[in-house]
Design a protein around this motif. Structure first.
Motif, PDB file in Angstrom:
ATOM      1  N   THR A  37       0.830  -1.203   0.000  1.00 16.31           N
ATOM      2  CA  THR A  37       0.000   0.000   0.000  1.00 16.31           C
ATOM      3  C   THR A  37       0.868   1.258   0.000  1.00 16.31           C
ATOM      4  O   THR A  37       0.610   2.207  -0.748  1.00 16.31           O
ATOM      5  CB  THR A  37      -0.939   0.004   1.227  1.00 16.31           C
ATOM      6  OG1 THR A  37      -1.733  -1.184   1.199  1.00 16.31           O
ATOM      7  CG2 THR A  37      -1.838   1.222   1.231  1.00 16.31           C
ATOM      8  N   GLU A  87       0.982   4.162  -2.887  1.00 14.22           N
ATOM      9  CA  GLU A  87       0.736   5.558  -2.519  1.00 14.22           C
ATOM     10  C   GLU A  87       1.919   6.447  -2.900  1.00 14.22           C
ATOM     11  O   GLU A  87       1.739   7.574  -3.375  1.00 14.22           O
ATOM     12  CB  GLU A  87       0.440   5.668  -1.024  1.00 14.22           C
ATOM     13  CG  GLU A  87      -0.906   5.083  -0.654  1.00 14.22           C
ATOM     14  CD  GLU A  87      -1.135   4.983   0.844  1.00 14.22           C
ATOM     15  OE1 GLU A  87      -0.154   5.088   1.625  1.00 14.22           O
ATOM     16  OE2 GLU A  87      -2.298   4.778   1.236  1.00 14.22           O
ATOM     17  N   ARG A 142       1.686   9.526  -5.526  1.00 15.17           N
ATOM     18  CA  ARG A 142       2.053  10.873  -5.089  1.00 15.17           C
ATOM     19  C   ARG A 142       3.119  11.473  -5.997  1.00 15.17           C
ATOM     20  O   ARG A 142       2.992  12.610  -6.466  1.00 15.17           O
ATOM     21  CB  ARG A 142       2.560  10.842  -3.639  1.00 15.17           C
ATOM     22  CG  ARG A 142       2.983  12.213  -3.099  1.00 15.17           C
ATOM     23  CD  ARG A 142       3.443  12.139  -1.643  1.00 15.17           C
ATOM     24  NE  ARG A 142       4.397  11.096  -1.344  1.00 15.17           N
ATOM     25  CZ  ARG A 142       5.719  11.149  -1.643  1.00 15.17           C
ATOM     26  NH1 ARG A 142       6.211  12.209  -2.250  1.00 15.17           N
ATOM     27  NH2 ARG A 142       6.524  10.153  -1.318  1.00 15.17           N
TER      28      ARG A 142
END
Length: 118
Positions: free
Chosen positions: A78, A82, A86
């Protein structure tokens, strides 16, 4: 062993082995071949299970790569996703550490559609 438990066990066997014959499953679970056929028919409604009739290599198959033991991404997986998202939004270069790269590779291997080359 009840019907639901037997079906879960059949899925575990198929995921581990990739395929098996109906007669072998019947012997292994101590039921008739007709019972295994009904189990497979029911499982095929919700799982990627199919039968193939051939003189050699026939039997019950589960699609390559299907796993029943992992339903969620790990926290590392995860975090990597992410991070990539980003950095993509920020239009920055993404450099992954070895453990992050391994987590991402594992994620692809686990959730890629069967027969997809990595």
């Amino acid at each position: 062993m009840g019907t639901a438990e037997r079906r879960r066990m059949i899925m575990r066997v198929l995921c581990r082995r990739g395929h098996e014959t109906i007669s072998n499953l019947a012997v292994e679970f101590g039921v008739s071949e007709r019972t295994i056929r009904r189990d497979i028919e029911t499982l095929s409604l919700s799982e990627p299970v199919y039968t193939q009739q051939r003189r050699y290599g026939g039997g019950v198959y589960v699609m390559n790569g299907h796993r029943i033991d992992q339903q969620y991404m790990s926290s590392m997986q995860t975090q990597v996703i992410e991070k990539v998202i980003r950095l993509a939004y920020e239009k920055q270069q993404c450099v992954l550490q070895d453990e992050e790269l391994h987590a991402l590779q594992n994620l692809v291997e686990t959730f890629a559609y069967p027969h997809t080359e990595i």
